[in-house]
Design a protein around this motif. Structure first.
Motif, PDB file in Angstrom:
ATOM      1  N   GLY A  98      -4.865   3.248  -0.881  1.00 57.55           N
ATOM      2  CA  GLY A  98      -4.030   2.282  -0.186  1.00 57.55           C
ATOM      3  C   GLY A  98      -4.679   1.724   1.070  1.00 57.55           C
ATOM      4  O   GLY A  98      -4.541   0.542   1.383  1.00 57.55           O
ATOM      5  N   TYR A  99      -5.414   2.572   1.797  1.00 59.07           N
ATOM      6  CA  TYR A  99      -6.066   2.098   3.020  1.00 59.07           C
ATOM      7  C   TYR A  99      -7.164   1.080   2.744  1.00 59.07           C
ATOM      8  O   TYR A  99      -7.387   0.170   3.542  1.00 59.07           O
ATOM      9  CB  TYR A  99      -6.627   3.265   3.829  1.00 59.07           C
ATOM     10  N   VAL A 146      -7.108  -1.128   0.300  1.00 56.08           N
ATOM     11  CA  VAL A 146      -6.353  -2.355   0.041  1.00 56.08           C
ATOM     12  C   VAL A 146      -5.774  -2.905   1.349  1.00 56.08           C
ATOM     13  O   VAL A 146      -5.832  -4.103   1.622  1.00 56.08           O
ATOM     14  CB  VAL A 146      -5.237  -2.092  -0.992  1.00 56.08           C
ATOM     15  N   LYS A 147      -5.245  -2.009   2.192  1.00 56.01           N
ATOM     16  CA  LYS A 147      -4.608  -2.424   3.445  1.00 56.01           C
ATOM     17  C   LYS A 147      -5.596  -3.106   4.382  1.00 56.01           C
ATOM     18  O   LYS A 147      -5.265  -4.117   5.006  1.00 56.01           O
ATOM     19  CB  LYS A 147      -3.966  -1.220   4.150  1.00 56.01           C
ATOM     20  N   ILE A 171       1.614   2.155  -3.525  1.00 62.51           N
ATOM     21  CA  ILE A 171       0.473   2.854  -4.126  1.00 62.51           C
ATOM     22  C   ILE A 171       0.503   4.326  -3.728  1.00 62.51           C
ATOM     23  O   ILE A 171       0.400   5.230  -4.568  1.00 62.51           O
ATOM     24  CB  ILE A 171      -0.863   2.208  -3.681  1.00 62.51           C
ATOM     25  N   THR A 230       0.822  -1.211   0.000  1.00 70.10           N
ATOM     26  CA  THR A 230       0.000   0.000   0.000  1.00 70.10           C
ATOM     27  C   THR A 230       0.859   1.265   0.000  1.00 70.10           C
ATOM     28  O   THR A 230       0.446   2.289  -0.533  1.00 70.10           O
ATOM     29  CB  THR A 230      -0.990  -0.009   1.176  1.00 70.10           C
ATOM     30  N   THR A 231       2.049   1.184   0.564  1.00 69.06           N
ATOM     31  CA  THR A 231       2.963   2.331   0.522  1.00 69.06           C
ATOM     32  C   THR A 231       3.406   2.603  -0.915  1.00 69.06           C
ATOM     33  O   THR A 231       3.533   3.756  -1.317  1.00 69.06           O
ATOM     34  CB  THR A 231       4.171   2.100   1.440  1.00 69.06           C
TER      35      THR A 231
END
Length: 136
Positions: free
Chosen positions: A115-116, A118-119, A86, A83-84
C-alpha cells in the motif's frame, strides 16, 4: 536514493506504530469488535505518523496555514482510502487463512508495504502538488 530510503524508514516507523496500536487495542478490549477496532485504531495512528513524516521529509511540504494543512491532510487521507483497502484486505485474508494473531500481523505488514508503494505515487500526483495547494 535518499528519498527512497527515508520513505522506507518512515513506512517502517508508521507500520510499527500501526501494529503496536493494534496490539495494544486487543490487549485492552476483548469484545466481539476487538479486531475491527484494533485495525481502525492502528490505521488512524499510522496515518497521522506517516503524514507528518511524509509532509516534512519526503515532499518538503509547507502548509500556508492551518486550513491549508487540513485540506492537504484531507487529500492525503483520501489517497489513503485506496491503500487502506489493500492493507485491510491483506490483513483480513491472512487472519482468515491462518487463524492466528501473528499471521494477521504478517498480513498487515505485507499489505502496508504494498500500500505504501501505491500511496507514494498517488501522493506525488494528487496531494503534494501546486495544483492541490491551490485547491485546498
Amino acid at each position: 536514493m535518499t528519498i527512497a530510503l527515508l520513505y522506507l524508514l518512515f513506512a517502517c516507523i508508521s507500520t510499527a506504530a500501526n501494529i503496536a496500536t493494534q496490539a495494544a487495542t486487543v490487549r485492552v478490549y476483548h469484545g466481539t469488535l476487538a479486531i475491527p477496532l484494533s485495525v481502525a485504531a492502528g490505521t488512524a495512528v499510522g496515518l497521522v505518523v506517516k503524514y507528518v513524516l511524509d509532509k516534512r521529509w519526503i515532499f518538503r511540504w509547507k502548509s500556508q496555514n492551518t486550513r491549508h494543512d487540513a485540506g492537504t491532510f484531507m487529500l492525503y487521507t483520501l489517497t489513503g482510502v485506496v491503500t487502506t483497502a489493500i492493507f485491510w484486505g491483506c490483513e483480513y485474508f491472512f487472519a482468515h487463512q491462518f487463524q492466528t494473531e501473528g499471521m494477521r500481523y504478517v498480513g498487515g505488514v505485507i499489505g502496508l508495504a504494498f500500500g505504501y508503494v501505491v500511496k507514494y505515487r498517488m501522493d506525488k500526483v494528487f496531494v503534494f502538488t501546486d495544483r492541490a495547494s491551490a485547491d485546498a
